[in-house]
Design a protein around this motif. Structure first.
Motif, PDB file in Angstrom:
ATOM      1  N   ASP A 104       0.829  -1.210   0.000  1.00 61.47           N
ATOM      2  CA  ASP A 104       0.000   0.000   0.000  1.00 61.47           C
ATOM      3  C   ASP A 104       0.857   1.252   0.000  1.00 61.47           C
ATOM      4  O   ASP A 104       0.542   2.237  -0.675  1.00 61.47           O
ATOM      5  N   LEU A 105       1.960   1.233   0.742  1.00 64.26           N
ATOM      6  CA  LEU A 105       2.846   2.396   0.776  1.00 64.26           C
ATOM      7  C   LEU A 105       3.541   2.597  -0.568  1.00 64.26           C
ATOM      8  O   LEU A 105       3.666   3.720  -1.063  1.00 64.26           O
TER       9      LEU A 105
ATOM     10  N   THR B 131       0.670   7.484   7.468  1.00 64.46           N
ATOM     11  CA  THR B 131       2.024   6.937   7.432  1.00 64.46           C
ATOM     12  C   THR B 131       2.714   7.229   6.106  1.00 64.46           C
ATOM     13  O   THR B 131       3.886   7.612   6.073  1.00 64.46           O
ATOM     14  N   GLY B 132       1.993   7.046   5.007  1.00 70.37           N
ATOM     15  CA  GLY B 132       2.613   7.186   3.694  1.00 70.37           C
ATOM     16  C   GLY B 132       3.132   8.571   3.402  1.00 70.37           C
ATOM     17  O   GLY B 132       4.217   8.735   2.820  1.00 70.37           O
TER      18      GLY B 132
ATOM     19  N   ASP C 105      12.097   7.785   3.899  1.00 65.65           N
ATOM     20  CA  ASP C 105      12.815   6.891   2.992  1.00 65.65           C
ATOM     21  C   ASP C 105      12.810   7.475   1.583  1.00 65.65           C
ATOM     22  O   ASP C 105      11.757   7.525   0.932  1.00 65.65           O
ATOM     23  N   PRO C 106      13.961   7.925   1.070  1.00 62.42           N
ATOM     24  CA  PRO C 106      14.022   8.509  -0.280  1.00 62.42           C
ATOM     25  C   PRO C 106      13.535   7.541  -1.364  1.00 62.42           C
ATOM     26  O   PRO C 106      12.902   7.968  -2.335  1.00 62.42           O
ATOM     27  N   ALA C 107      13.835   6.256  -1.209  1.00 63.49           N
ATOM     28  CA  ALA C 107      13.402   5.285  -2.215  1.00 63.49           C
ATOM     29  C   ALA C 107      11.885   5.190  -2.256  1.00 63.49           C
ATOM     30  O   ALA C 107      11.277   5.152  -3.339  1.00 63.49           O
TER      31      ALA C 107
ATOM     32  N   GLN D 244       6.572   6.760  -4.764  1.00 66.95           N
ATOM     33  CA  GLN D 244       5.267   7.382  -4.593  1.00 66.95           C
ATOM     34  C   GLN D 244       5.050   8.566  -5.528  1.00 66.95           C
ATOM     35  O   GLN D 244       3.925   8.806  -5.979  1.00 66.95           O
ATOM     36  N   THR D 245       6.105   9.312  -5.832  1.00 65.05           N
ATOM     37  CA  THR D 245       5.928  10.584  -6.535  1.00 65.05           C
ATOM     38  C   THR D 245       6.466  10.637  -7.956  1.00 65.05           C
ATOM     39  O   THR D 245       5.981  11.430  -8.762  1.00 65.05           O
ATOM     40  N   LYS D 246       7.450   9.812  -8.275  1.00 65.96           N
ATOM     41  CA  LYS D 246       8.111   9.962  -9.577  1.00 65.96           C
ATOM     42  C   LYS D 246       8.154   8.690 -10.417  1.00 65.96           C
ATOM     43  O   LYS D 246       8.361   8.762 -11.641  1.00 65.96           O
ATOM     44  N   ALA D 247       7.988   7.552  -9.793  1.00 62.50           N
ATOM     45  CA  ALA D 247       8.135   6.294 -10.528  1.00 62.50           C
ATOM     46  C   ALA D 247       6.993   6.074 -11.516  1.00 62.50           C
ATOM     47  O   ALA D 247       5.834   6.398 -11.236  1.00 62.50           O
ATOM     48  N   LYS D 248       7.334   5.523 -12.678  1.00 59.99           N
ATOM     49  CA  LYS D 248       6.330   5.139 -13.665  1.00 59.99           C
ATOM     50  C   LYS D 248       5.516   3.963 -13.123  1.00 59.99           C
ATOM     51  O   LYS D 248       5.993   3.195 -12.287  1.00 59.99           O
TER      52      LYS D 248
END
Length: 302
Positions: A127-128, A173-174, A219-221, A226-230
């Motif tokens: 979920d995160l 949390t997320g 956590d940067p990863a 959450q914000t940039k990944a395809k």
């Protein structure tokens, strides 16, 4: 850095902690058990079992335990015989997937979270990573049915009431933030944004402060996912072995905030022998901690 007194319990994952008037600590473990632990840790009694996965614990006005069970829903348990009754396991006809934490007002109204409508506790990381934002804050009045007050939350987690009961605070949390929700109108506003870590359970202490567990530093990863990944990248990470997914760092950290959101305490503890604080309860100067992964509670003197 504070040292911790570790109190073993006969079960893995003592996720939350609740303190009785006599100082007894209560916690639930991964096998469904609920234990009562004497203040000195020398006596442990199995109160009962839910048949699911107990997470958040609170007191009801009549003295029963309120249990947020991730698999079975919102439950009650009597202390003398361990009897379990279901208060709610569905919302608008759909079964809850991830009942997590709660706060109880003086009139018996329960404010509680359902962390995700897509993923259950066994897949909480998913979920995160996916950032479904399907978490919900719900309200259950005595004799009523659960109603959604706030939705679209990023892994809705801990809930704490204010001292006067005029508002509750819910942890996301997320997105590493706390939201304030008025109990009369349901109006929501920021309480604390951009926390330095991912909050888990939260609770009102006897000191009048709202105590917050930090399960893991930012956590940067995870933030990238959450914000940039395809979408295909997220899908690949979801399918990846558990060892390759973002995971909590080994820490034991809690904070406390005043009713206006002002930071009062930020405390790091020695995580050598115990880590990942997910439950917190300040009671008369002693701060008790629970952990999703440890077979033990822990505490330190404030």
């Amino acid at each position: 850095m504070r040292s911790l007194t570790i109190v073993p319990v006969p079960g893995q994952g003592a996720e939350d902690v609740l303190i009785g008037a006599d100082g007894t600590a209560y916690t639930g473990t991964a096998d469904g058990s609920v234990f009562a632990v004497s203040p000195d840790g020398n006596r442990i009694r199995r109160v009962g079992a839910t048949g699911g996965r107990p997470l958040g614990l609170e007191w009801l006005p009549d003295g029963r335990l309120l249990i947020c069970d991730a698999k079975a829903g919102l439950l009650t348990m009597t202390l003398d015989d361990g009897r379990v009754d279901v208060l709610a396991d569905a919302v608008d006809g759909s079964r809850m997937r991830f009942c997590n934490n709660a706060a109880v007002l003086d009139d018996g109204t329960i404010w509680f979270t359902d962390s995700s409508t897509k993923w259950g506790i066994d897949d909480w990381k998913s979920d995160l990573i996916e950032d479904t934002r399907t978490g919900r804050l719900l309200r259950l009045t005595p004799g009523g049915k659960p109603e959604v007050v706030l939705n679209g939350l990023s892994f809705a987690n801990g809930v704490a009431r204010s001292g006067g009961g005029d508002f509750v605070v819910v942890a996301e949390t997320g997105h590493r933030r706390l939201r304030k929700v008025m109990t009369d109108t349901g109006a929501a506003s920021p309480f604390v944004d951009d926390l330095p870590a991912h909050p888990d359970n939260i609770a009102l202490g006897t000191d009048g402060l709202i105590w917050v567990t930090y399960a893991s530093p930012a956590d940067p990863a995870l933030a990238f996912l959450q914000t940039k990944a395809k979408p295909w990248v997220k899908a690949a990470v979801l399918r990846a072995p558990e060892a390759l997914k973002p995971k909590p760092k080994r820490t034991a950290r809690v904070a406390a905030y005043g009713p206006d959101g002002t930071l009062a305490h930020d405390i790091e503890c020695d995580a050598t022998g115990w880590h990942m604080a997910t439950g917190v309860r300040e009671h008369d100067g002693r701060v008790w901690l629970g952990s999703l992964v440890e077979p033990a509670l822990a505490w330190f003197a404030r």
